[in-house]
Motif scaffolding. Structure first.
Motif, short mmCIF file in Angstrom:
data_model
loop_
_atom_site.label_atom_id
_atom_site.label_comp_id
_atom_site.label_asym_id
_atom_site.label_seq_id
_atom_site.Cartn_x
_atom_site.Cartn_y
_atom_site.Cartn_z
N VAL A 3 115.46 -96.55 7.51
CA VAL A 3 116.55 -95.60 7.64
C VAL A 3 115.95 -94.28 8.09
O VAL A 3 114.89 -93.88 7.61
CB VAL A 3 117.27 -95.40 6.28
N ILE A 5 116.55 -90.23 8.31
CA ILE A 5 117.35 -89.10 7.83
C ILE A 5 116.68 -87.83 8.34
O ILE A 5 115.63 -87.44 7.84
CB ILE A 5 117.45 -89.10 6.29
N ALA A 8 114.81 -84.71 6.20
CA ALA A 8 114.51 -85.11 4.82
C ALA A 8 113.16 -84.55 4.37
O ALA A 8 112.98 -84.22 3.20
CB ALA A 8 114.55 -86.62 4.67
N LEU A 70 110.94 -85.85 -1.04
CA LEU A 70 112.05 -86.76 -0.74
C LEU A 70 112.90 -87.10 -1.95
O LEU A 70 114.11 -87.30 -1.84
CB LEU A 70 111.51 -88.07 -0.15
N LEU A 71 112.26 -87.21 -3.13
CA LEU A 71 112.96 -87.74 -4.30
C LEU A 71 113.10 -86.77 -5.46
O LEU A 71 113.78 -87.08 -6.43
CB LEU A 71 112.24 -89.01 -4.79
N SER A 75 116.42 -82.78 -3.74
CA SER A 75 115.89 -83.46 -2.55
C SER A 75 117.01 -84.12 -1.76
O SER A 75 118.16 -84.21 -2.22
CB SER A 75 114.88 -84.51 -2.98
N ALA A 76 116.66 -84.61 -0.60
CA ALA A 76 117.63 -85.29 0.26
C ALA A 76 118.03 -86.65 -0.29
O ALA A 76 119.14 -87.12 -0.06
CB ALA A 76 117.04 -85.45 1.66
N LEU A 77 117.16 -87.32 -1.03
CA LEU A 77 117.41 -88.70 -1.42
C LEU A 77 117.41 -88.98 -2.92
O LEU A 77 117.85 -90.05 -3.34
CB LEU A 77 116.33 -89.61 -0.79
N SER A 79 119.07 -88.05 -5.72
CA SER A 79 120.29 -88.43 -6.44
C SER A 79 120.89 -89.72 -5.88
O SER A 79 121.43 -90.53 -6.63
CB SER A 79 121.31 -87.29 -6.41
N LEU A 80 120.79 -89.93 -4.57
CA LEU A 80 121.30 -91.16 -3.97
C LEU A 80 120.54 -92.37 -4.49
O LEU A 80 121.13 -93.37 -4.91
CB LEU A 80 121.21 -91.09 -2.44
N LEU A 81 119.22 -92.28 -4.49
CA LEU A 81 118.41 -93.40 -4.96
C LEU A 81 118.66 -93.68 -6.44
O LEU A 81 118.78 -94.83 -6.85
CB LEU A 81 116.92 -93.12 -4.71
#
Length: 116
Positions: A3, A5, A8, A70-71, A75-77, A79-81
């Motif tokens: 993916v 982004i 990021a 990233l995490l 970060s960009a990812l 909360s999504l992860l």
């Protein structure tokens, strides 16, 4: 899978990570060629090896800095992860797949067998 982004990682972190990966690949290739470590300690198995390598990365230095960016918080990812896999998910491997010019497309395959 892959993916993309945009944004990021900061440009500085991306540059540091690229420089680290390039140097680490050379260091690991030399270490394996000299007999200091087996290839499987430094490189993951690949379906097509010609013009391609899967460099296992340490979770320290620039790779860790990039993971934190990233995490980590805000970060960009992160909360999504966390929403997708939860806080108790395990981290299996950090690696960089490097494809040189002339590499053939890798056939569709699972990295980890799955059966419900």
């Amino acid at each position: 899978g892959v993916v993309r982004i945009d944004g990021a990682l900061s440009a500085a972190t991306a540059d540091a990570l690229r420089d680290f990966v390039d140097a680490e690949r050379l260091r690991c290739e030399e270490e394996v060629e000299a007999g200091g470590r087996p290839s499987t300690d430094r490189f993951a198995n690949l379906v097509l090896l010609s013009n391609r390598c899967d460099l296992l990365l340490p979770l320290q230095g620039p790779p860790l800095d990039a993971m934190q960016e990233l995490l980590g918080e805000a970060s960009a990812l992160g909360s999504l992860l966390e929403e997708v896999v939860g806080r108790e998910a395990s981290f299996n491997e950090l690696a960089c797949l490097i494809s040189e010019p002339g590499s053939k497309q890798q056939p569709l395959h699972p990295d980890t067998p799955y059966s419900p």
